[in-house]
Write a protein that holds these residues in place. Structure first.
Motif, short mmCIF file in Angstrom:
data_model
loop_
_atom_site.label_atom_id
_atom_site.label_comp_id
_atom_site.label_asym_id
_atom_site.label_seq_id
_atom_site.Cartn_x
_atom_site.Cartn_y
_atom_site.Cartn_z
N VAL A 1 0.85 -1.20 0.00
CA VAL A 1 0.00 0.00 0.00
C VAL A 1 0.88 1.24 0.00
O VAL A 1 0.63 2.21 -0.74
CB VAL A 1 -0.95 -0.01 1.22
CG1 VAL A 1 -1.53 1.38 1.48
CG2 VAL A 1 -2.08 -1.01 0.99
N MET A 2 1.93 1.23 0.81
CA MET A 2 2.80 2.40 0.86
C MET A 2 3.53 2.61 -0.46
O MET A 2 3.79 3.76 -0.84
CB MET A 2 3.79 2.28 2.01
CG MET A 2 4.52 3.59 2.29
SD MET A 2 5.35 3.60 3.87
CE MET A 2 6.04 5.25 3.85
N LEU A 3 3.87 1.54 -1.18
CA LEU A 3 4.46 1.70 -2.51
C LEU A 3 3.58 2.61 -3.37
O LEU A 3 4.08 3.52 -4.04
CB LEU A 3 4.59 0.35 -3.20
CG LEU A 3 5.64 -0.65 -2.75
CD1 LEU A 3 5.58 -1.87 -3.66
CD2 LEU A 3 7.03 -0.06 -2.76
N GLY A 4 2.28 2.31 -3.37
CA GLY A 4 1.38 3.08 -4.21
C GLY A 4 1.26 4.52 -3.77
O GLY A 4 1.29 5.45 -4.59
N LEU B 1 -3.51 -2.73 -3.48
CA LEU B 1 -4.27 -1.65 -2.84
C LEU B 1 -5.66 -2.16 -2.46
O LEU B 1 -6.18 -1.84 -1.38
CB LEU B 1 -4.37 -0.44 -3.77
CG LEU B 1 -3.06 0.31 -4.00
CD1 LEU B 1 -3.21 1.28 -5.17
CD2 LEU B 1 -2.62 1.06 -2.74
N ASP B 2 -6.26 -2.99 -3.32
CA ASP B 2 -7.55 -3.60 -2.98
C ASP B 2 -7.43 -4.50 -1.76
O ASP B 2 -8.32 -4.52 -0.89
CB ASP B 2 -8.08 -4.39 -4.17
CG ASP B 2 -8.66 -3.50 -5.27
OD1 ASP B 2 -8.99 -2.34 -4.98
OD2 ASP B 2 -8.77 -3.98 -6.41
N LEU B 3 -6.34 -5.28 -1.69
CA LEU B 3 -6.13 -6.13 -0.52
C LEU B 3 -6.01 -5.28 0.74
O LEU B 3 -6.54 -5.64 1.81
CB LEU B 3 -4.88 -6.98 -0.71
CG LEU B 3 -4.95 -8.10 -1.74
CD1 LEU B 3 -3.58 -8.78 -1.88
CD2 LEU B 3 -6.01 -9.13 -1.38
N THR C 1 -5.52 6.86 -3.73
CA THR C 1 -4.48 6.30 -4.57
C THR C 1 -5.01 5.13 -5.38
O THR C 1 -4.68 4.98 -6.58
CB THR C 1 -3.28 5.84 -3.72
OG1 THR C 1 -2.80 6.94 -2.95
CG2 THR C 1 -2.16 5.30 -4.59
N ARG C 2 -5.86 4.33 -4.78
CA ARG C 2 -6.43 3.20 -5.50
C ARG C 2 -7.23 3.67 -6.71
O ARG C 2 -7.18 3.05 -7.78
CB ARG C 2 -7.31 2.39 -4.55
CG ARG C 2 -7.78 1.06 -5.11
CD ARG C 2 -9.10 1.15 -5.83
NE ARG C 2 -9.46 -0.13 -6.43
CZ ARG C 2 -10.41 -0.27 -7.34
NH1 ARG C 2 -11.09 0.79 -7.76
NH2 ARG C 2 -10.67 -1.46 -7.86
#
Length: 313
Positions: free
Chosen positions: A181-184, A246-248, A266-267
């Protein structure tokens, strides 16, 4: 040359990451047998001494089997589907370590099936990409029975620079999902501020050089900088995979009652990019979309940029 005193290893999934990690095990002296859905992709490992097998079930006689596949459905297929690893009525590996990024419910089902057959099951997700592996900087988060972890830890140490046991059950899944998630979020914000600086008149390479040397810089911002400066979007991680993760993260947040507004925003950005057809390039290619929306036409600066990932000697 293999070391007969070491446990035998099975490997499922010879993609960009799996191929490199299996190579490290071979170089460390492990006897490694490999299954990949597209057999030809595993052939480079045969040249390094690996045995290539036709089905996951062919690895059931190995001491430890690792898997690294794209989705939860893929994991269930290679473990429990036709000719899956856990479908031999007579033989099972002693331990399974799964390094895929999947949801906790899928992991629980596979773990239950493994433990029902007396197989120790660890979640072993990793942080890094092929260049990170080559630099010896990959890190691993592990969850599952502590005694099983202690047996497998020496094997995992061959993958990179750090192995962290985070607890029982599926906790490593949450650690990896939070990581991705942080990557995105970080890549989106890094692109925004880089474009802000460029539109004001600062070269991307100069801004990122300053940023990476500041307290805000990180190994991640440094190794994504060449792509942002020179617009080389050869995939290390696609928007499709990022959107999945991101969905996970949002699903886990819903289940646990955690509010994640920045992740939600972000998603939407990444899902829109996938919907527009950007499915094969690296996720750093988002810079092109946001440059366009900012009224900018950006070009490669064609300058050397240190990504901080010199291969280990």
């Amino acid at each position: 040359m293999t070391d007969s005193s070491l446990p035998t290893i099975g490997w499922i999934g010879a993609g960009r990451m799996g191929l490199q990690l299996a190579q490290r095990l071979l170089r460390a002296g492990y006897d490694v047998a490999v299954y990949n859905r597209t057999k030809a992709k595993a052939e480079p490992l045969a040249a390094s001494g690996a045995t290539i097998v036709d089905h996951p079930i062919d690895l059931a006689g190995r001491d430890i089997v690792f898997s690294m596949v794209s989705t939860g459905a893929d994991l269930e297929q290679v473990m429990l589907g036709e000719r899956g690893l856990l479908t031999d009525p007579a033989t099972t590996p002693r331990i399974i370590g799964d390094s895929s990024t999947v949801d906790t419910e899928t992991s629980k089902r596979v773990r239950a099936a493994a433990e029902e057959r007396g197989v120790g099951f660890l979640a072993t997700p990793v942080s890094g990409n092929p260049k990170v592996i080559a630099a010896g900087k990959l890190t691993v988060a592990v969850s599952g029975p502590r005694a099983v972890f202690e047996e497998v830890e020496p094997v995992l140490q061959t993958w990179g620079r750090g192995v962290t046991y985070v607890g029982e059950g599926e906790l490593a899944r949450i650690v990896k999902i939070a990581h991705n998630v942080m990557l995105g979020v970080v890549i989106q914000n890094l692109i925004e501020i880089t474009l802000l600086a460029e539109k004001a008149g600062v070269r991307r390479s100069d801004f990122l050089s300053f940023f990476n040397d500041s307290v805000m810089g990180s190994a991640f911002t440094r190794y994504k900088s060449p792509a942002l400066v020179n617009l080389d979007f050869a995939a290390t991680f696609t928007n499709v995979l990022l959107c999945k993760d991101l969905d996970l993260g949002l699903a886990a947040a819903h289940d646990l009652g955690v509010v994640m507004p920045v992740t939600s925003a972000t998603r939407q950005v990444v899902a829109s990019e996938v919907g527009d057809g950007n499915t094969e390039q690296d996720f750093s290619s988002l810079i092109m979309t946001w440059a366009k929306h900012s009224g900018m036409s950006i070009e490669s600066e064609n300058v050397p940029v240190d990504d901080g990932l010199a291969p280990e000697e």
